[in-house]
Design a protein around this motif. Structure first.
Motif, PDB file in Angstrom:
ATOM      1  N   THR A 125       0.858  -1.186   0.000  1.00 17.26           N
ATOM      2  CA  THR A 125       0.000   0.000   0.000  1.00 17.26           C
ATOM      3  C   THR A 125       0.885   1.224   0.000  1.00 17.26           C
ATOM      4  O   THR A 125       1.966   1.239   0.586  1.00 17.26           O
ATOM      5  CB  THR A 125      -0.923   0.023   1.234  1.00 17.26           C
ATOM      6  N   HIS A 126       0.448   2.260  -0.686  1.00 16.69           N
ATOM      7  CA  HIS A 126       1.245   3.476  -0.805  1.00 16.69           C
ATOM      8  C   HIS A 126       0.328   4.653  -0.499  1.00 16.69           C
ATOM      9  O   HIS A 126      -0.037   5.437  -1.359  1.00 16.69           O
ATOM     10  CB  HIS A 126       1.826   3.591  -2.203  1.00 16.69           C
ATOM     11  N   VAL A 127      -0.050   4.776   0.778  1.00 20.94           N
ATOM     12  CA  VAL A 127      -0.988   5.806   1.201  1.00 20.94           C
ATOM     13  C   VAL A 127      -0.268   7.139   1.303  1.00 20.94           C
ATOM     14  O   VAL A 127       0.876   7.217   1.754  1.00 20.94           O
ATOM     15  CB  VAL A 127      -1.615   5.435   2.563  1.00 20.94           C
ATOM     16  N   SER A 128      -0.899   8.168   0.874  1.00 20.42           N
ATOM     17  CA  SER A 128      -0.299   9.511   0.909  1.00 20.42           C
ATOM     18  C   SER A 128       0.077   9.866   2.340  1.00 20.42           C
ATOM     19  O   SER A 128      -0.705   9.723   3.271  1.00 20.42           O
ATOM     20  CB  SER A 128      -1.283  10.537   0.351  1.00 20.42           C
TER      21      SER A 128
ATOM     22  N   GLU B 275      -5.071   5.623  -2.888  1.00 19.79           N
ATOM     23  CA  GLU B 275      -3.771   5.572  -3.552  1.00 19.79           C
ATOM     24  C   GLU B 275      -3.759   6.189  -4.938  1.00 19.79           C
ATOM     25  O   GLU B 275      -2.683   6.332  -5.545  1.00 19.79           O
ATOM     26  CB  GLU B 275      -3.296   4.117  -3.635  1.00 19.79           C
TER      27      GLU B 275
ATOM     28  N   ALA C  83      -2.329   3.396  -8.814  1.00 23.00           N
ATOM     29  CA  ALA C  83      -2.193   2.168  -8.021  1.00 23.00           C
ATOM     30  C   ALA C  83      -2.685   0.951  -8.791  1.00 23.00           C
ATOM     31  O   ALA C  83      -2.231  -0.173  -8.542  1.00 23.00           O
ATOM     32  CB  ALA C  83      -2.960   2.305  -6.710  1.00 23.00           C
TER      33      ALA C  83
ATOM     34  N   ARG D 118       0.109  -0.717 -10.531  1.00 21.54           N
ATOM     35  CA  ARG D 118       1.262  -1.129  -9.745  1.00 21.54           C
ATOM     36  C   ARG D 118       1.635  -2.561 -10.127  1.00 21.54           C
ATOM     37  O   ARG D 118       0.779  -3.419 -10.261  1.00 21.54           O
ATOM     38  CB  ARG D 118       0.931  -1.040  -8.253  1.00 21.54           C
TER      39      ARG D 118
END
Length: 510
Positions: free
Chosen positions: A73-76, A285, A289, A292
């Motif tokens: 996961t690449h949450v801000s 995301e 995303a 990805r």
């Protein structure tokens, strides 16, 4: 008219195999070929399963990388993902666990490929044949999409248990165990339904992937061979497979990301459904995303499709070649048995003369005797005055039996249309032969269209009669039939006569 099989091609390319009948240099007649039967359905299914299974170990490292990147996961506002990309993952994985980590989950991957493609690839042609008649030309794009979606959906349902295990094994952190016991843990914690978690997303993924992959592959393959004149072979197979793999990767990556998140979410679940998961990924995301892991995904799918379709098409070509050779051998054996009147396993001079005159009634006894002597000089290797089956089969490889075999083949074709067995083909028998070969108008077409079909059919019958019926009795005997075949290259009715031959399982050679 006796029921016969129409000439068909099989496989994704144009892999028609034929067994030619030799024609003597002196003959001016057109060459005839016999068509091998289509691949048995079991062969098609086996090849569809085996080819991608062989390809799996070569592309599995990219599947491991793709899964590891997709579950991040690449949450801000967060510190960021663990791996910046595929190469970063490979460097870290190999440094910490060695090269073997890149084959994590290989066993369920191979089982997934075997089970999925048994139906994903194996059912494509059967589904296509239900919605499209090959005699009407190439299938339109929308039919290819439907056939691909249907076969892909079935394949996804069948392989979902193996896919669940594969994703869970490859999604484990690199410092975790190898993933042994995942199947028993799923069953213990979630029951049998646990193996179908995210089943809807898997079916959607299978339908999208297969419809895009097989539609683009078949269109590219047909264009390469038929439009651009490239040789149908492994190079074309691999190039078309690689390009179709790119299209498939683009179309399926958003669904694949969503499905991976669904399959790897903890208990209690975070996402209620595939739509909920997609929305959460988008809002948290962003749209990027959904792509990805695209690079490792394509680097898995592209080479995987290249190896799969190259192996699959080569297997099909080999099987077609073997089946064609076997069909030709069986045909020659049947001819031998017809000539061997007393069934003693050998052909003597008298039997061969009868066969020569039967194959071409224009041969008188002197000509038949001359031809028989020529054949015996070549075929009777041991000089015992008779021709055994082995000698007959060996002689058939040369040109010396060409006229005999061609005549026997044409006699078989003639008898196919001579329904009443009286030795002649009348107009009604000729009409019925052409009618069964041609695609009749569907029931929903207008009365005028059906009338036009019948009118054209009767006109073609009249054209053949006018051309072939030398004595004007409106019946075609075998001698007239042979003359027509000899003149066929210069005959305006060649395409119509070829229809008759095709309905009897043979065709004109080039």
């Amino acid at each position: 008219m006796t029921s016969t099989n129409k000439v068909t091609s099989t496989g994704y390319g144009n892999n028609m195999e034929t067994a030619p009948l030799a024609t003597s240099p002196a003959s001016t007649a057109v060459r005839l070929v016999t068509h091998a039967p289509p691949l048995p359905q079991w062969q098609s299914f086996v090849f569809s399963s085996v080819a991608p299974t062989i390809a799996a170990p070569f592309t599995n490292p990219f599947a491991v990388a793709k899964t590891q990147l997709q579950v991040q996961t690449h949450v801000s506002g967060a510190s960021g993902a663990k791996f910046r990309g595929m190469l970063d993952f490979f460097r870290y994985a190999v440094a910490s666990d060695g090269v073997s980590i890149l084959q994590r989950g290989l066993a369920p991957v191979m089982m997934r490929e075997a089970s999925k493609n048994l139906f994903r690839l194996g059912l494509y042609q059967p589904f296509m044949s239900r919605i499209h008649d090959k005699s009407s030309g190439p299938a339109p794009v929308w039919k290819r999409i439907i056939a691909g979606a249907a076969s892909g959906g079935v394949g996804a349902i069948v392989c979902n248990p193996f896919e669940i295990v594969r994703i869970k094994a490859q999604a484990l952190s690199l410092d975790s165990s190898t993933g042994k016991g995942i199947s028993s843990r799923i069953f213990k914690e979630e029951g049998a339904l646990g193996f179908y978690r995210a089943g809807g997303a898997s079916v959607a993924l299978g339908m999208v992937c297969t419809s895009v992959n097989l539609t683009s592959y078949t269109l590219l393959h047909e264009a390469a061979v038929e439009r651009f004149g490239l040789m149908d072979g492994p190079i074309v197979d691999m190039a078309c497979a690689f390009v179709s793999g790119f299209f498939a990767a683009v179309a399926m990556n958003p669904i694949d990301v969503t499905r991976t998140r669904l399959m790897t979410q903890p208990s209690p679940p975070i996402y209620r459904s595939a739509f909920h998961a997609a929305w959460e990924i988008y809002t948290a995301e962003g749209p990027k995303a959904f792509f990805r892991g695209f690079v490792p995904s394509f680097l898995r799918i592209g080479p995987h499709f290249v190896i799969t379709f190259m192996l699959l098409e080569q297997m099909r070509r080999f099987a077609h070649s073997r089946n064609a050779a076997r069909a030709h051998e069986e045909y020659l054996v049947s001819i031998f048995k017809k000539i061997d009147i007393d069934s003693n396993g050998e052909i003597d001079n008298h039997e061969l003369m009868i066969a020569l005159q039967e194959a071409d009634p224009r041969n008188d006894s002197f000509e038949a005797e001359r031809l028989s002597k020529n054949i015996f000089d070549v075929a009777d290797v041991d000089g015992n005055g008779s021709i055994s089956l082995d000698e007959f089969m060996e002689a058939a490889k040369s040109l010396h039996l060409g006229d005999l075999l061609r005549g026997q083949q044409l006699l078989a074709v003639f008898r196919t249309f001579d329904d009443d067995g009286n030795g002649t083909i009348n107009e009604s028998e000729l009409y019925e032969g052409l009618r069964q070969q041609r695609e009749r108008p569907a029931s929903k077409v207008s009365k005028a269209e059906r009338s036009q079909f019948d009118k054209q059919l009767r006109q073609d019958v009249q054209r053949i009669m006018d051309k072939v019926d030398a004595d004007g009795d409106r019946n075609i005997d075998f001698k007239e039939f042979l003359v027509a075949m000899d003149l066929l290259n210069d005959c305006e009715e060649k395409h119509v006569m070829n229809e008759l031959l095709q309905s009897a399982g043979v065709a004109l050679g080039e």
